[in-house]
Design a protein around this motif. Structure first.
Motif, PDB file in Angstrom:
ATOM      1  N   ALA A   1      -2.133 -49.874 -35.475  1.00  0.00           N
ATOM      2  CA  ALA A   1      -3.372 -50.497 -34.979  1.00  0.00           C
ATOM      3  C   ALA A   1      -3.561 -51.912 -35.514  1.00  0.00           C
ATOM      4  O   ALA A   1      -3.987 -52.819 -34.779  1.00  0.00           O
ATOM      5  CB  ALA A   1      -4.568 -49.622 -35.346  1.00  0.00           C
TER       6      ALA A   1
ATOM      7  N   SER B   1      -3.655 -55.321 -33.266  1.00  0.00           N
ATOM      8  CA  SER B   1      -4.796 -56.233 -33.284  1.00  0.00           C
ATOM      9  C   SER B   1      -4.398 -57.653 -33.682  1.00  0.00           C
ATOM     10  O   SER B   1      -4.742 -58.621 -32.990  1.00  0.00           O
ATOM     11  CB  SER B   1      -5.857 -55.697 -34.251  1.00  0.00           C
TER      12      SER B   1
ATOM     13  N   ASP C   1      -7.000 -55.286 -28.017  1.00  0.00           N
ATOM     14  CA  ASP C   1      -8.343 -54.883 -28.409  1.00  0.00           C
ATOM     15  C   ASP C   1      -8.297 -53.428 -28.884  1.00  0.00           C
ATOM     16  O   ASP C   1      -8.245 -52.505 -28.077  1.00  0.00           O
ATOM     17  CB  ASP C   1      -9.303 -55.022 -27.227  1.00  0.00           C
ATOM     18  N   THR C   2      -8.277 -53.250 -30.180  1.00  0.00           N
ATOM     19  CA  THR C   2      -8.173 -51.901 -30.731  1.00  0.00           C
ATOM     20  C   THR C   2      -8.968 -51.803 -32.019  1.00  0.00           C
ATOM     21  O   THR C   2      -9.311 -52.816 -32.640  1.00  0.00           O
ATOM     22  CB  THR C   2      -6.693 -51.546 -31.004  1.00  0.00           C
ATOM     23  N   THR C   3      -9.289 -50.600 -32.420  1.00  0.00           N
ATOM     24  CA  THR C   3     -10.069 -50.371 -33.642  1.00  0.00           C
ATOM     25  C   THR C   3      -9.129 -50.167 -34.822  1.00  0.00           C
ATOM     26  O   THR C   3      -8.233 -49.324 -34.774  1.00  0.00           O
ATOM     27  CB  THR C   3     -10.959 -49.122 -33.489  1.00  0.00           C
ATOM     28  N   VAL C   4      -9.327 -50.964 -35.850  1.00  0.00           N
ATOM     29  CA  VAL C   4      -8.524 -50.861 -37.065  1.00  0.00           C
ATOM     30  C   VAL C   4      -9.327 -50.132 -38.130  1.00  0.00           C
ATOM     31  O   VAL C   4     -10.442 -50.549 -38.464  1.00  0.00           O
ATOM     32  CB  VAL C   4      -8.104 -52.254 -37.578  1.00  0.00           C
ATOM     33  N   THR C   5      -8.781 -49.069 -38.642  1.00  0.00           N
ATOM     34  CA  THR C   5      -9.443 -48.312 -39.702  1.00  0.00           C
ATOM     35  C   THR C   5      -9.078 -48.915 -41.050  1.00  0.00           C
ATOM     36  O   THR C   5      -7.903 -49.026 -41.398  1.00  0.00           O
ATOM     37  CB  THR C   5      -9.011 -46.833 -39.677  1.00  0.00           C
ATOM     38  N   HIS C   6     -10.090 -49.348 -41.784  1.00  0.00           N
ATOM     39  CA  HIS C   6      -9.842 -49.975 -43.082  1.00  0.00           C
ATOM     40  C   HIS C   6      -9.596 -48.912 -44.156  1.00  0.00           C
ATOM     41  O   HIS C   6     -10.269 -47.885 -44.187  1.00  0.00           O
ATOM     42  CB  HIS C   6     -11.035 -50.851 -43.478  1.00  0.00           C
TER      43      HIS C   6
END
Length: 473
Positions: free
Chosen positions: A394, A398, A404-409
């Motif tokens: 991810a 990005s 357009d994607t969600t990055v998990t921190h």
């Protein structure tokens, strides 16, 4: 004279019959191969469940190649290696040893187990009891023991007054396993119960109830349900045979039998097993070819590993040259990112990570990062290194592919970064697709080797016999 002629004729007929029953299907390096051997191999490798099934004609070339490789291994004397001999004998004996055990041997072991069980049970036989337990273990306080005793006394009085034992056991017993069965326990013999319970129980006759019995588990009230001696051998026969098979005791019996044979014949265990293997091979075609299959398969593994598999995986120059000559085969249909996605605690480490690896070969990155940043108990960075396409990671999607994607921190690693480069058309060198190149290089070496073997050794296929595979009486 007439008798001699008749006898000679009978022998000739027997010889013709034997040849007809199992004719030679091919000759490889001067060695005849009977049809039965080819059928064994073909049928085993084309049974139900095999995905890539072959026709008889398609399988012929595979079988010839197999035989030629075995010839090469024998010429190279792989069969003289002690490691080969030890492994082959170990497998062969696993197949042969159980055949030494007869039905009579199994029956004798079953009888022995029964007789030993009878002896262990002894003259007092087996008992089935029910009990009601009021639990108090050895670590319990005296007050807890007193409470348990009061409950036991109360229940005992109720039972003496005519209360139903099973109903009370279900309601008040603190042994949940037996309480569900009305307090009932399975048949047991001496030595299977705690001493205090056992002494009280074996003193009872069917229908009798004990007083209150104290044991390390608390207080029991015991009801004798049934007493019996062990049923006759025939009653337990099938169960004992099942027990023998489940415990794999056949191998244990075989070991004992081999030891006895060594003692009686003055032969070594190896001699006995060699003779038994030869005897089985003469009697049982399936066993003969199973043993031969493992023998030849081990040879094939050893020589193939040396000349193809291991050679290809370690030949760095050969892999590089093969990749260079076949680079178009490894082109990508979409770009890849060769690099890493990483996560750090402090902003300064973003540049420090890049500086650490920028002058190193890609395959050296992991070790350099580990020793520089994560060598002690404090883990400063988290890294995912590799060759990524869209959808693999991810963060790279990005930051690199602008998707357009969600990055998990990651928790405790708030700063995200990437480092590497986009490869648009394909890998830079063979190390980027090493697994694929090794597999292809192995296949190429295999083809070259087989071509060389087909020139070195002679082989001839009997087409008329080939047509009869699996089509004879």
């Amino acid at each position: 004279m007439k008798l001699k002629i008749l006898f000679a004729g009978l022998l000739a007929c027997a010889s013709v019959s034997a040849q007809t029953a199992d004719p030679v299907i091919m000759i490889v390096n001067g060695v005849p191969v009977p049809r039965s051997e080819f059928e064994y191999s073909f049928n085993k490798n084309n049974s139900e469940g095999v995905i890539d099934k072959k026709s008889v004609e398609e399988y012929v070339d595979l079988f010839i190649n197999y035989k030629l490789k075995v010839c090469a291994a024998l010429d190279a004397k792989y069969d003289t290696l002690q490691s080969f001999k030890d492994e082959f004998v170990q497998y062969r004996d696993q197949q042969v040893r159980p055949t030494l055990v007869t039905d009579a041997d199994i029956e004798a072991e079953a009888r022995k187990i029964y007789d030993q069980t009878v002896e262990q049970i002894g003259p007092d036989g087996l008992i089935k009891t029910a009990h009601i337990l009021f639990r108090a273990n050895q670590q319990a306080s005296q007050a807890e023991w007193d409470v348990a005793k009061q409950r036991a006394d109360s229940t005992y009085q109720a039972l003496k007054a005519g209360a139903d034992f099973a109903e009370l056991a279900t309601k008040v017993s603190q042994d949940p396993g037996s309480a569900r069965q009305g307090g009932e326990l399975p048949f047991v013999q001496h030595g299977q119960l705690v001493k205090e319970y056992e002494n009280a129980a074996f003193a009872l006759q069917p229908g009798e109830m004990s007083g209150i019995v104290q044991s390390p588990f608390g207080y029991h009230i015991i009801l004798m349900k049934e007493r019996k001696m062990l049923e006759p051998y025939e009653f337990h026969h099938d169960a004992i045979l099942k027990f023998i098979e489940q415990r794999n005791m056949r191998d244990q019996i075989a070991t004992q039998k081999v030891a006895q044979m060594v003692k009686e014949t003055n032969k070594s265990e190896a001699q006995i097993m060699d003779e038994r293997a030869a005897e089985l091979s003469a009697q049982d075609m399936e066993m003969k070819y199973l043993i031969q299959e493992y023998h030849d398969g081990l040879l094939l593994y050893e020589i193939s590993n040396k000349l193809v598999w291991d050679k290809a995986s370690k030949d760095e120059a050969g892999l590089a040259q093969y990749f260079k000559s076949h680079k178009k085969n490894y082109a990508w249909d979409q770009p890849r990112y060769k690099g890493m996605a990483y996560h750090v605690k402090e902003q300064g480490d973003v540049k420090a990570v890049k500086d650490c690896v920028k002058k190193l070969a890609f395959d050296k990155w992991a070790e350099a990062l580990r020793t520089t940043f994560n060598a002690d108990s404090v883990i400063r960075i988290r890294v995912e290194k590799g060759i990524f396409k869209k959808g693999d990671n991810a963060l790279i999607d990005s930051m690199v592919f602008k998707k357009d994607t969600t990055v998990t921190h990651l928790k405790d690693y708030p700063i995200n970064a990437v480092y590497g480069k986009i490869l648009k058309k394909g890998p830079e060198d063979y190390t980027d697709v090493r697994g694929l190149v090794v597999a292809d290089y192995q296949e190429a070496l295999e083809k070259e080797w087989v071509a060389e073997l087909r020139k070195r050794y002679t082989f001839e296929v009997k087409k008329d016999v080939l047509k009869t595979v699996n089509k004879h009486e």
